[in-house]
Design an enzyme around this catalytic site. Structure first.
Site, PDB file in Angstrom:
ATOM      1  CB  CYS A 265      -0.978   0.107   1.294  1.00 44.05           C
ATOM      2  SG  CYS A 265      -1.980  -1.444   1.054  1.00 44.05           S
TER       3      CYS A 265
ATOM      4  CG  HIS B  11      -2.618   3.471   2.419  1.00 50.30           C
ATOM      5  ND1 HIS B  11      -3.447   2.911   1.531  1.00 50.30           N
ATOM      6  CD2 HIS B  11      -2.597   2.308   3.408  1.00 50.30           C
ATOM      7  CE1 HIS B  11      -3.775   1.717   1.519  1.00 50.30           C
ATOM      8  NE2 HIS B  11      -3.569   1.273   2.793  1.00 50.30           N
TER       9      HIS B  11
ATOM     10  CG  ASN C  47      -6.625  -0.398   2.011  1.00 51.24           C
ATOM     11  OD1 ASN C  47      -6.109  -0.179   0.830  1.00 51.24           O
ATOM     12  ND2 ASN C  47      -6.110  -0.786   3.243  1.00 51.24           N
TER      13      ASN C  47
HETATM   14  O1  UT7 Z   1      -3.714  -1.361   3.710  1.00 52.52           O
HETATM   15  C1  UT7 Z   1      -2.683  -2.049   4.696  1.00 52.52           C
HETATM   16  C2  UT7 Z   1      -2.844  -1.533   5.818  1.00 52.52           C
HETATM   17  N1  UT7 Z   1      -4.144  -1.997   6.394  1.00 52.52           N
HETATM   18  C3  UT7 Z   1      -4.714  -1.649   7.378  1.00 52.52           C
HETATM   19  O2  UT7 Z   1      -4.414  -0.583   7.818  1.00 52.52           O
HETATM   20  C4  UT7 Z   1      -6.051  -2.161   8.087  1.00 52.52           C
HETATM   21  C5  UT7 Z   1      -5.837  -2.011   9.428  1.00 52.52           C
HETATM   22  N2  UT7 Z   1      -6.724  -2.937  10.269  1.00 52.52           N
HETATM   23  C6  UT7 Z   1      -8.033  -2.649  10.370  1.00 52.52           C
HETATM   24  O3  UT7 Z   1      -8.452  -1.704   9.414  1.00 52.52           O
HETATM   25  C7  UT7 Z   1      -8.827  -3.078  11.615  1.00 52.52           C
HETATM   26  O4  UT7 Z   1      -8.315  -4.226  12.363  1.00 52.52           O
HETATM   27  C8  UT7 Z   1     -10.074  -4.256  10.977  1.00 52.52           C
HETATM   28  C9  UT7 Z   1     -11.066  -3.452  10.046  1.00 52.52           C
HETATM   29  C10 UT7 Z   1      -9.355  -5.077   9.994  1.00 52.52           C
HETATM   30  C11 UT7 Z   1     -10.739  -4.769  11.942  1.00 52.52           C
HETATM   31  O5  UT7 Z   1     -11.235  -3.897  12.901  1.00 52.52           O
HETATM   32  P1  UT7 Z   1     -10.971  -4.069  14.437  1.00 52.52           P
HETATM   33  O6  UT7 Z   1     -11.626  -3.083  15.032  1.00 52.52           O
HETATM   34  O7  UT7 Z   1      -9.486  -4.079  14.494  1.00 52.52           O
HETATM   35  O8  UT7 Z   1     -11.724  -5.495  14.934  1.00 52.52           O
HETATM   36  P2  UT7 Z   1     -10.859  -6.889  15.369  1.00 52.52           P
HETATM   37  O9  UT7 Z   1     -10.100  -7.548  14.342  1.00 52.52           O
HETATM   38  O10 UT7 Z   1     -10.343  -6.572  16.794  1.00 52.52           O
HETATM   39  O11 UT7 Z   1     -11.980  -7.641  15.448  1.00 52.52           O
HETATM   40  C12 UT7 Z   1     -13.062  -7.320  16.738  1.00 52.52           C
HETATM   41  C13 UT7 Z   1     -14.167  -8.378  16.545  1.00 52.52           C
HETATM   42  C14 UT7 Z   1     -13.744  -9.747  16.575  1.00 52.52           C
HETATM   43  O12 UT7 Z   1     -14.461 -10.645  17.204  1.00 52.52           O
HETATM   44  P3  UT7 Z   1     -14.226 -11.010  18.832  1.00 52.52           P
HETATM   45  O13 UT7 Z   1     -13.036 -11.868  18.530  1.00 52.52           O
HETATM   46  O14 UT7 Z   1     -14.116  -9.951  19.444  1.00 52.52           O
HETATM   47  O15 UT7 Z   1     -15.494 -11.975  18.957  1.00 52.52           O
HETATM   48  C15 UT7 Z   1     -13.809 -10.188  15.051  1.00 52.52           C
HETATM   49  O16 UT7 Z   1     -13.912 -11.782  14.748  1.00 52.52           O
HETATM   50  O17 UT7 Z   1     -14.710  -8.233  15.225  1.00 52.52           O
HETATM   51  C16 UT7 Z   1     -15.060  -9.557  14.545  1.00 52.52           C
HETATM   52  N3  UT7 Z   1     -15.134  -9.084  12.978  1.00 52.52           N
HETATM   53  C17 UT7 Z   1     -16.092  -8.810  12.688  1.00 52.52           C
HETATM   54  N4  UT7 Z   1     -17.462  -8.945  12.962  1.00 52.52           N
HETATM   55  C18 UT7 Z   1     -18.290  -8.560  12.198  1.00 52.52           C
HETATM   56  C19 UT7 Z   1     -13.931  -9.207  12.420  1.00 52.52           C
HETATM   57  N5  UT7 Z   1     -14.292  -8.880  11.094  1.00 52.52           N
HETATM   58  C20 UT7 Z   1     -15.500  -8.637  11.260  1.00 52.52           C
HETATM   59  C21 UT7 Z   1     -16.621  -8.128  10.201  1.00 52.52           C
HETATM   60  N6  UT7 Z   1     -18.171  -8.221  10.826  1.00 52.52           N
HETATM   61  N7  UT7 Z   1     -16.489  -8.046   8.854  1.00 52.52           N
END
Ligand code: UT7
Length: 347
Positions: free
Chosen positions: A114, A256, A286
């Site tokens: 990215c 980005h 993204n």
């Molecule tokens: O381009 C290169 C750089 N990339 C980035 O900068 C992306 C960086 N990361 C992110 O944008 C975020 O970490 C995500 C959008 C990928 C995830 O958001 P988050 O707030 O960090 O969520 P998380 O991974 O901590 O997940 C929280 C909960 C989990 O459930 P439990 O374990 O708390 O029960 C996940 O399983 O949300 C769950 N989860 C979802 N729930 C509904 C993960 N994806 C989803 C989803 N819908 N699509």
């Protein structure tokens, strides 16, 4: 010391494929919801390449728009920043150059995930400073839909396909549009945070569906999130320091487009007023290496970037890699909005 010959931005264009993928559509086939996606990422929709549509198709369409905006279909170098090349061999840039009528131009790909577009800007500046090229077409293009597992709810909701392009001509470091004060960096110890495990020379391709999941894009989202904020903030500060500027001197921050929360955090860390943050992540998601030039094209088409404004670009991606640079926004020809034109096949 700035080089005597700088790379000066003189053309801009963006292209999105015709298929819109809404949060509602994803919610119907994945265990997710529009509310979750909006709250956690700020994304409402993204675009997906159609069957048979490859990264080069999007790159050619964006490149053609950038060349048109630069006033002439000419370039003696073509650089494509991408994580999703048409093939692992050869590079995508020579094909793109040929399809744009630029056969014979120096043409190669840049792989910095990215951060690829900012690395590409530095490469273009180097080609021009060294006298290798007079006019560079730089395209950031990605089709993440070809490497993200459609069943992977964490990644399928974030990534979208698209391409953005700029034309850079040889000019003076003091004129509007001159890109400079680059800060680029990497940390390979974070390789596993963003990766496609199979398909390269480390884990060789093996036939059969059992191997297939390793061929998908994987990301450790939470850790990447933290790195994205700290690395983009530090890199943006480093660029400012190189230029002897303060945050308050910046009219537009174009990061980005990873996730709306990440962008807000970077702006907050830099103590930049939110209205100076340029973002189109809500409508395109993204888009990897395409995200910075697509955000520029989106803003320019809506009069959100005015000549004379000081613009700070910053990016972060797999590698890990990061990079930032500065320019004063130049007077450009009209920029077509990247959303206009979807629906017709990429020429
Ligand atoms: O381009 C290169 C750089 N990339 C980035 O900068 C992306 C960086 N990361 C992110 O944008 C975020 O970490 C995500 C959008 C990928 C995830 O958001 P988050 O707030 O960090 O969520 P998380 O991974 O901590 O997940 C929280 C909960 C989990 O459930 P439990 O374990 O708390 O029960 C996940 O399983 O949300 C769950 N989860 C979802 N729930 C509904 C993960 N994806 C989803 C989803 N819908 N699509």
């Amino acid at each position: 010391m700035p080089p005597a010959r700088a790379a000066v931005l003189c053309g801009l264009g963006g292209w999105l494929p015709s298929r819109v993928v809404t949060n509602e559509e994803l919610s119907r086939r994945l265990d997710t919801s529009d509310a979750w996606i909006r709250t956690r990422t700020g994304i409402t929709q993204r675009y997906a390449a159609g069957p048979g549509e490859a990264t080069s198709d999007l790159a050619v369409a964006a490149g053609r728009r950038a060349l048109r905006s630069a006033g002439a279909p000419e370039a003696d170098a073509v650089v494509v920043a991408t994580t999703t090349p048409d093939r692992s061999c050869p590079a995508t840039a020579p094909l793109v150059a040929d399809r744009l009528g630029l056969a014979g131009a120096c043409a190669f790909d840049v792989g910095a995930v990215c951060t690829g577009f900012v690395y590409g800007l530095a490469s273009a500046a180097g080609l021009i400073a060294a006298g290798v090229a007079e006019r560079v077409l730089l395209i950031g293009a990605d089709t993440y839909s070809t490497i993200v597992d459609p069943e992977d709810r964490a990644n399928a909701i974030i990534f979208g396909d698209g391409a953005g392009a700029v034309v850079l001509r040889a000019g003076s470091p003091t004129e509007p549009g001159a890109v400079g004060h680059f800060d680029l960096g990497s940390d390979g110890a974070g390789e596993e945070l963003i990766m496609v495990a199979a398909g390269g020379s480390r884990r060789r391709p093996a036939p059969g569906p059992a191997e297939r999941p390793d061929g998908y894009f994987a990301m450790r989202g939470k850790e990447v999130y933290r790195h994205a904020v700290t690395r983009m903030t530090a890199s943006a500060r480093a660029s400012l320091a190189l230029a002897g500027l303060k945050t308050d001197d910046i009219d537009r921050l174009v990061p980005h487009q990873a996730n709306a929360r990440i962008l807000r955090s970077v702006a907050q860390e830099l103590e930049l007023p939110p209205d100076r943050l340029v973002s189109n992540v809500a409508t395109v998601g993204n888009t990897g290496a395409a995200s910075v030039p697509l955000a520029l094209a989106d803003a320019a088409a809506r009069d959100g970037l005015r000549p004379g404004e000081r613009v700070l670009l910053t990016a972060f991606g797999g590698g890990l890699t990061w990079g930032s640079c500065l320019l004063t926004w130049p007077a450009l020809g009209p920029t077509i909005h990247p959303h206009d034109g979807g629906g017709t096949p990429a020429p």
